[in-house]
Design an enzyme around this catalytic site. Structure first.
Site, PDB file in Angstrom:
ATOM      1  N   THR A 211     118.921  57.595   5.143  1.00 36.48           N
ATOM      2  CA  THR A 211     120.147  58.397   5.309  1.00 36.48           C
ATOM      3  C   THR A 211     121.300  57.660   4.650  1.00 36.48           C
ATOM      4  O   THR A 211     121.327  56.437   4.687  1.00 36.48           O
ATOM      5  CB  THR A 211     120.494  58.534   6.821  1.00 36.48           C
ATOM      6  OG1 THR A 211     119.470  59.281   7.456  1.00 36.48           O
ATOM      7  CG2 THR A 211     121.806  59.225   7.056  1.00 36.48           C
ATOM      8  N   ARG A 239     112.513  71.054  11.937  1.00 34.51           N
ATOM      9  CA  ARG A 239     113.007  69.831  12.594  1.00 34.51           C
ATOM     10  C   ARG A 239     114.430  69.497  12.127  1.00 34.51           C
ATOM     11  O   ARG A 239     114.740  69.537  10.950  1.00 34.51           O
ATOM     12  CB  ARG A 239     112.061  68.675  12.260  1.00 34.51           C
ATOM     13  CG  ARG A 239     112.437  67.331  12.904  1.00 34.51           C
ATOM     14  CD  ARG A 239     113.180  66.426  11.956  1.00 34.51           C
ATOM     15  NE  ARG A 239     113.267  65.050  12.473  1.00 34.51           N
ATOM     16  CZ  ARG A 239     114.021  64.113  11.924  1.00 34.51           C
ATOM     17  NH1 ARG A 239     114.739  64.371  10.865  1.00 34.51           N
ATOM     18  NH2 ARG A 239     114.047  62.895  12.438  1.00 34.51           N
ATOM     19  N   THR A 262     121.053  55.003  10.897  1.00 35.50           N
ATOM     20  CA  THR A 262     119.951  55.397  10.035  1.00 35.50           C
ATOM     21  C   THR A 262     118.673  54.916  10.713  1.00 35.50           C
ATOM     22  O   THR A 262     118.698  53.944  11.447  1.00 35.50           O
ATOM     23  CB  THR A 262     120.125  54.803   8.613  1.00 35.50           C
ATOM     24  OG1 THR A 262     118.942  55.011   7.853  1.00 35.50           O
ATOM     25  CG2 THR A 262     120.424  53.319   8.635  1.00 35.50           C
ATOM     26  N   GLY A 263     117.573  55.616  10.492  1.00 32.58           N
ATOM     27  CA  GLY A 263     116.338  55.198  11.141  1.00 32.58           C
ATOM     28  C   GLY A 263     115.619  56.375  11.773  1.00 32.58           C
ATOM     29  O   GLY A 263     115.857  57.530  11.406  1.00 32.58           O
TER      30      GLY A 263
HETATM   31  C1  SD4 Z   1     116.451  61.241  10.487  1.00 29.16           C
HETATM   32  N1  SD4 Z   1     117.870  59.351  10.775  1.00 29.16           N
HETATM   33  O1  SD4 Z   1     116.518  62.394  10.086  1.00 29.16           O
HETATM   34  C2  SD4 Z   1     117.283  60.208   9.791  1.00 29.16           C
HETATM   35  C3  SD4 Z   1     116.461  59.513   8.787  1.00 29.16           C
HETATM   36  C4  SD4 Z   1     116.920  58.151   8.460  1.00 29.16           C
HETATM   37  O2  SD4 Z   1     116.406  56.016   7.783  1.00 29.16           O
HETATM   38  O3  SD4 Z   1     118.031  57.759   8.586  1.00 29.16           O
HETATM   39  N2  SD4 Z   1     116.076  57.268   8.081  1.00 29.16           N
HETATM   40  O4  SD4 Z   1     115.704  60.884  11.391  1.00 29.16           O
END
Ligand code: SD4
Length: 346
Positions: A211, A239, A262-263
């Site tokens: 992200t 989703r 992020t994550g």
């Molecule tokens: C999500 N948080 O859609 C986002 C993806 C992301 O590092 O940030 N990944 O789950």
């Protein structure tokens, strides 16, 4: 005919009832504070003691420095933090080789790329967001239209696309050769989305994800926070992750500062980590410790997840934290002058 009803003078309206109960609640909290029963007294509010200093822009991950290079000149020439955040995030959304944000990346289980984004404008605390946006590239700009042109805060799916087109955005495929090939390779194995796996209490096995998050303060002292993503690979169609949820993927408070996450959003959004971090900063906790505490709240519940956060106060003090990403190279970059400085979080 009117649909307004006049309540008897003596009746307690729902609003008054809520106000009275809220006041009662406050009195209760105050008395428990003075009784000395509390184990962790809340530190005095820091809010009002933080003064905005010079303009800054913070953006996450490796695309941060370049994104900041586009956002910062807007700030230094007296432009708004809203324009700076939008420009920084648009840059990442439109990168042709960026697989994790914007078009050409992270297809869902049926091979379609969909986008989540949100933007928060500090002076009004107004939020605009889109979830599962299809066939429109600049998700953060659509989110901005939701914020500026409507009273809504979040519009999702095909209806978000319809809204975008109504606002003048072009409808186009978000698939490119890379995302098509990646999906075909995965689909050939006949697997279903890894989101059907058990919750990550032992390990986080999910496919790739990423992200971009950005926080800016302009010369007028106005804060803006935004983020954009295409979520996680091979997600179940429909989703929506944490990114378009205020307080989950991103949050800000004009008097305090902002935080971005992020994550693994499916886990992180259960804990509102960016809201948590900003509220801790309001109480005087440093940005780094606020991020650490927000992440610890999640790991304390037993989750094994990969994720990172970055936070910055309006006076420019900043910090970040991560879980399960020691080797992922998570970083954020900040620009306050001509060059952006990168801060790795390990
Ligand atoms: C999500 N948080 O859609 C986002 C993806 C992301 O590092 O940030 N990944 O789950």
């Amino acid at each position: 005919m009117t649909n307004q009803r006049t309540a008897p003078k003596s009746s307690l309206s729902r609003r008054n009832f809520l106000l009275k109960t809220a006041t009662g609640g406050a009195a209760l909290a105050a008395s428990s504070v003075s009784s000395g029963l509390e184990r962790n007294p809340v530190s005095p509010s820091f809010e009002g003691k933080i003064t905005p200093r010079k303009p800054f822009i913070l953006t996450t991950w490796d695309f941060g420095p370049k994104a900041n290079e586009l956002g910062f000149p807007i700030l230094s020439s007296g432009g708004s933090a809203l324009d700076a955040v939008e420009a920084a995030i648009n840059y990442v959304e439109l990168l042709p080789d960026e697989y994790w944000v914007g078009y050409g990346g992270v297809p869902n289980e049926i091979g379609e790329t969909t986008l989540d984004a949100m933007i928060l404008w500090g002076p009004t605390h107004d939020v605009g967001a889109v979830g599962c946006l299809k066939r429109v590239k600049k998700a953060i700009s659509v989110a901005r239209q939701v914020m500026e042109k409507t009273q809504h805060s979040l519009i999702v799916g095909g209806d978000a696309t319809r809204f975008a087109v109504r606002m003048g955005f072009k409808e186009t495929s978000l698939t490119n050769a890379v995302s098509q090939a990646r999906w075909e390779e995965w689909a050939a194995k006949g697997e279903q989305s890894d989101a059907f796996a058990p919750e990550p209490f032992k390990e986080d096995t999910l496919n790739g994800h990423d992200t971009v998050g950005s926080i800016a303060l302009d010369k007028a002292g106005n804060l803006c926070v935004g983020c954009s993503t295409n979520g996680r690979e091979f997600k179940i169609p429909g989703r929506v992750g944490d990114s378009p949820i205020a307080g989950a993927g991103a949050y800000g408070d004009q008097d305090v500062g902002g935080a971005v996450a992020t994550g693994n959003g499916d886990v992180m959004m259960r804990f509102m980590p960016t809201y948590h971090a900003v509220e801790l900063m309001r109480q005087g906790v440093s940005p780094e410790n606020a991020c650490k505490a927000a992440i610890k709240r999640i790991t304390d519940r037993g989750y094994k997840f990969g994720g990172g956060m970055a936070a910055i106060r309006i006076d420019g003090e900043h910090g970040g934290a991560q879980a399960g990403w020691e080797d992922e190279g998570f970083s954020y970059s900040i620009q306050t002058k001509n060059v952006a400085t990168k801060f790795p979080i390990s």
